[in-house]
Design a protein around this motif. Structure first.
Motif, PDB file in Angstrom:
ATOM      1  N   GLN A 133     -58.677 -35.940  -2.767  1.00  0.00           N
ATOM      2  CA  GLN A 133     -58.781 -34.945  -1.568  1.00  0.00           C
ATOM      3  C   GLN A 133     -59.336 -33.723  -2.348  1.00  0.00           C
ATOM      4  O   GLN A 133     -58.899 -33.044  -2.962  1.00  0.00           O
ATOM      5  CB  GLN A 133     -57.180 -34.594  -1.066  1.00  0.00           C
ATOM      6  N   GLN A 169     -61.009 -29.969  -1.552  1.00  0.00           N
ATOM      7  CA  GLN A 169     -60.721 -28.767  -0.826  1.00  0.00           C
ATOM      8  C   GLN A 169     -61.125 -28.810   0.552  1.00  0.00           C
ATOM      9  O   GLN A 169     -62.488 -28.733   0.678  1.00  0.00           O
ATOM     10  CB  GLN A 169     -60.951 -27.614  -1.548  1.00  0.00           C
ATOM     11  N   LYS A 218     -60.842 -31.213   3.011  1.00  0.00           N
ATOM     12  CA  LYS A 218     -61.312 -32.240   3.374  1.00  0.00           C
ATOM     13  C   LYS A 218     -60.063 -33.141   3.502  1.00  0.00           C
ATOM     14  O   LYS A 218     -58.922 -33.030   2.774  1.00  0.00           O
ATOM     15  CB  LYS A 218     -62.441 -33.201   2.546  1.00  0.00           C
ATOM     16  N   GLN A 219     -60.006 -34.280   4.219  1.00  0.00           N
ATOM     17  CA  GLN A 219     -58.985 -35.434   4.292  1.00  0.00           C
ATOM     18  C   GLN A 219     -59.157 -36.278   2.877  1.00  0.00           C
ATOM     19  O   GLN A 219     -59.876 -36.467   2.450  1.00  0.00           O
ATOM     20  CB  GLN A 219     -59.337 -36.141   5.510  1.00  0.00           C
ATOM     21  N   ARG A 220     -57.686 -36.632   2.767  1.00  0.00           N
ATOM     22  CA  ARG A 220     -57.673 -37.712   1.531  1.00  0.00           C
ATOM     23  C   ARG A 220     -58.429 -38.698   1.750  1.00  0.00           C
ATOM     24  O   ARG A 220     -58.353 -39.450   2.978  1.00  0.00           O
ATOM     25  CB  ARG A 220     -56.160 -37.746   1.341  1.00  0.00           C
ATOM     26  N   GLU A 221     -59.053 -39.501   0.904  1.00  0.00           N
ATOM     27  CA  GLU A 221     -59.927 -40.640   0.955  1.00  0.00           C
ATOM     28  C   GLU A 221     -59.522 -41.534  -0.129  1.00  0.00           C
ATOM     29  O   GLU A 221     -59.282 -40.957  -1.170  1.00  0.00           O
ATOM     30  CB  GLU A 221     -61.250 -40.168   0.985  1.00  0.00           C
ATOM     31  N   TRP A 222     -59.578 -42.782   0.288  1.00  0.00           N
ATOM     32  CA  TRP A 222     -59.561 -44.038  -0.726  1.00  0.00           C
ATOM     33  C   TRP A 222     -60.712 -43.897  -1.522  1.00  0.00           C
ATOM     34  O   TRP A 222     -61.883 -43.979  -1.127  1.00  0.00           O
ATOM     35  CB  TRP A 222     -59.550 -45.363   0.151  1.00  0.00           C
ATOM     36  N   TRP A 263     -46.505 -42.157  -3.707  1.00  0.00           N
ATOM     37  CA  TRP A 263     -47.693 -41.148  -4.315  1.00  0.00           C
ATOM     38  C   TRP A 263     -47.267 -40.487  -5.739  1.00  0.00           C
ATOM     39  O   TRP A 263     -46.240 -39.962  -6.143  1.00  0.00           O
ATOM     40  CB  TRP A 263     -47.874 -40.043  -3.160  1.00  0.00           C
TER      41      TRP A 263
END
Length: 121
Positions: free
Chosen positions: A39, A41, A43-47, A111
């Motif tokens: 993630q 700053q 922005k959305q968390r992404e794989w 997590w």
């Protein structure tokens, strides 16, 4: 209870390399998914990369050819070797797993605490 303990991360210049590791501890029956999200700053968390059902490695398009995911099943540990790092790789990297605890029939998400990766230009 299950815990994910991450290590690695830090500050590196563009083009450099870093290695992240994540160890899962606790009474684990089976692991469905284990890998890394990030993630940046604002922005959305992404794989990013990891192992999905069937033991297939999966990578985000943005890291293919630069990042390498690996695992040590005996240690319930996964690694993320990050090469040719770019400033846009700067983010907090989170270890993630979906697994079944010993004695349970349903799976749960867990997590890690997150580790900062900063790539300077």
């Amino acid at each position: 209870q299950v815990q994910l303990v991450e290590s690695g991360g830090g500050l590196v210049q563009a083009g450099g390399s870093l290695r992240l590791s994540c160890a899962a501890s606790g009474s684990i029956s089976s692991i469905n998914v284990m890998g890394w999200f990030r993630q940046a700053q604002g922005k959305q968390r992404e794989w990013v990369a990891g192992i999905v059902r069937g033991g297939i490695s999966n990578y985000a398009d943005s890291v293919k050819g630069r990042f390498t995911f690996s695992r040590d099943n005996a240690k319930n540990t996964v690694y993320l070797q990050m090469d040719s790092l770019k400033p846009e790789d700067t983010a907090v990297y989170y270890c993630y797993t979906n697994l079944v605890r010993a004695g349970w029939v349903t799976s749960d998400d867990y997590w890690g605490q997150g580790t900062q990766v900063t790539v300077s230009s």
